[in-house]
Design an enzyme around this catalytic site. Sequence first.
Site, PDB file in Angstrom:
ATOM      1  N   HIS A 258       0.617  -2.487   1.469  1.00 26.37           N
ATOM      2  CA  HIS A 258       0.151  -3.246   0.312  1.00 26.37           C
ATOM      3  C   HIS A 258       1.304  -3.975  -0.381  1.00 26.37           C
ATOM      4  CE1 HIS A 258       2.000  -0.333  -2.399  1.00 26.37           C
ATOM      5  NE2 HIS A 258       1.538   0.603  -1.577  1.00 26.37           N
ATOM      6  N   GLU A 334      -2.657   7.051   0.591  1.00 27.06           N
ATOM      7  CA  GLU A 334      -1.276   7.542   0.607  1.00 27.06           C
ATOM      8  C   GLU A 334      -1.261   9.056   0.382  1.00 27.06           C
ATOM      9  OE1 GLU A 334       1.594   7.778   1.658  1.00 27.06           O
ATOM     10  OE2 GLU A 334       2.650   6.079   0.724  1.00 27.06           O
TER      11      GLU A 334
END
Length: 454
Positions: A258, A334
């Site tokens: 990202h 994550e």
Amino acid sequence: MPHFVVEADGGSRGNPGPAGYGAVVLDPATGETLAERGEFIGVATNNVAEYKGLIAGLKAARELAPDATVRVRMDSKLVVEQMSGRWKIKHPDMKPLAAEAAKVLPRAQVTYEWIPRERNKHADRLANEAMDAGKRGKQWEPSASTAVFAAPAAPSGPPGDAAKGAAAVRAALASGGGTGRARTADTAAANSVATGPRETDTLFGDEAAPGADATTATTAHAAPAPVEEQRPGKAAAGTGTGWGPDMGAPATFVLLRHGETALTPQKRFSGSGGTDPELSPAGRRQAEAVAAALASRGTVQAVVSSPLRRCRETAQAVADRLGLPVTVEEGLRETDFGAWEGLTFAEVRERFPDDLQAWLDSPKAAPTGGGESFATVTRRVSATRDRLLAAHAGRTVLLVTHVTPVKTLVRLALGAPPESLFKMELSAASLSAVAYYADGNASVRLLNDTAHLR
């Protein structure tokens, strides 16, 4: 219902100039050539020849089985995007050809896929044979075709037969290949999109061009992974290299970290147990830059994102450019860093020195306060990988995720030890790529590419 693959190509020596097309119908299960078509069409442009090759290929498939589903594969981005309905057809020469192609088979029976030129050698050779025949004042004859000998060999053994795969690779390398046909952009026909010269696509496994920057575009073939990390139902990697003419089309995961958040430049732990920050202004610019880069390649067929906001925002920027939906996959989130969320490495070392050292020493150690260990994350990411491979066999899929999942997928593909996670650099909005083959092998195609940000 039968299923065929049609590969088609066309070329013009002059653009416009003497032109011809080639098309081949293949059995996707065996790679067997079912039909070939080629024709010298006089003076025409590349794009006209490509469309005529498509029409001939579709008609050949229809002759074999009118009810067949057909996967068309071409290295013409223009034709693939226009026939897929993503690009408008503005040039008057293209409109009637596209309309004719659309009428050969019902729309629901035909899908389109762009492939690199190196994977379209059979049709390319047929087109060259047709142009060579035209130069001699003749038409192409099927009996004179040698294109099948230049095409990838059909599978010589069952999936996972690494020894036969390696033998086929050695044979392919020894025989060489390529036709060297010169092609230029038909700028008039391509006025709906900017086109440029064909370039090496390191994301999807073309050979590196001379002088390529090996610091970001690297190819590394898989070593055997530890037994506990093999994919369920797959043979352990042996002497196979993860690539070769008898492996079939791999599933390729393009791995996008990202864009930046406010925490990224401060190097703070930012996992799935924290505040779920949005992209910063810099992160949004990065997302737009990578979206433009991926749109120019035109090869991504699906977009899958971590559920965290920074990934969903990055994924949406890309999906909007590609005209694709975003699928959210929980397994791509994550690591949960527990009590370390929002802290810098120095702050964690000061507050939780023993826990930090244990975490650095063992993949089974979890961050303070109930976070996830790397072993736990590896199991989650491996299961997610297997689900996505089953759902996207043979496709190119963009996975928008985070540092730990990307590094874990690369590590598993290489068969590298857990401590290798600490030896990889992964920048915000960087691209990596891994190709997965039917025999369980994997090939790392790209790692931490940030060229689109410069």
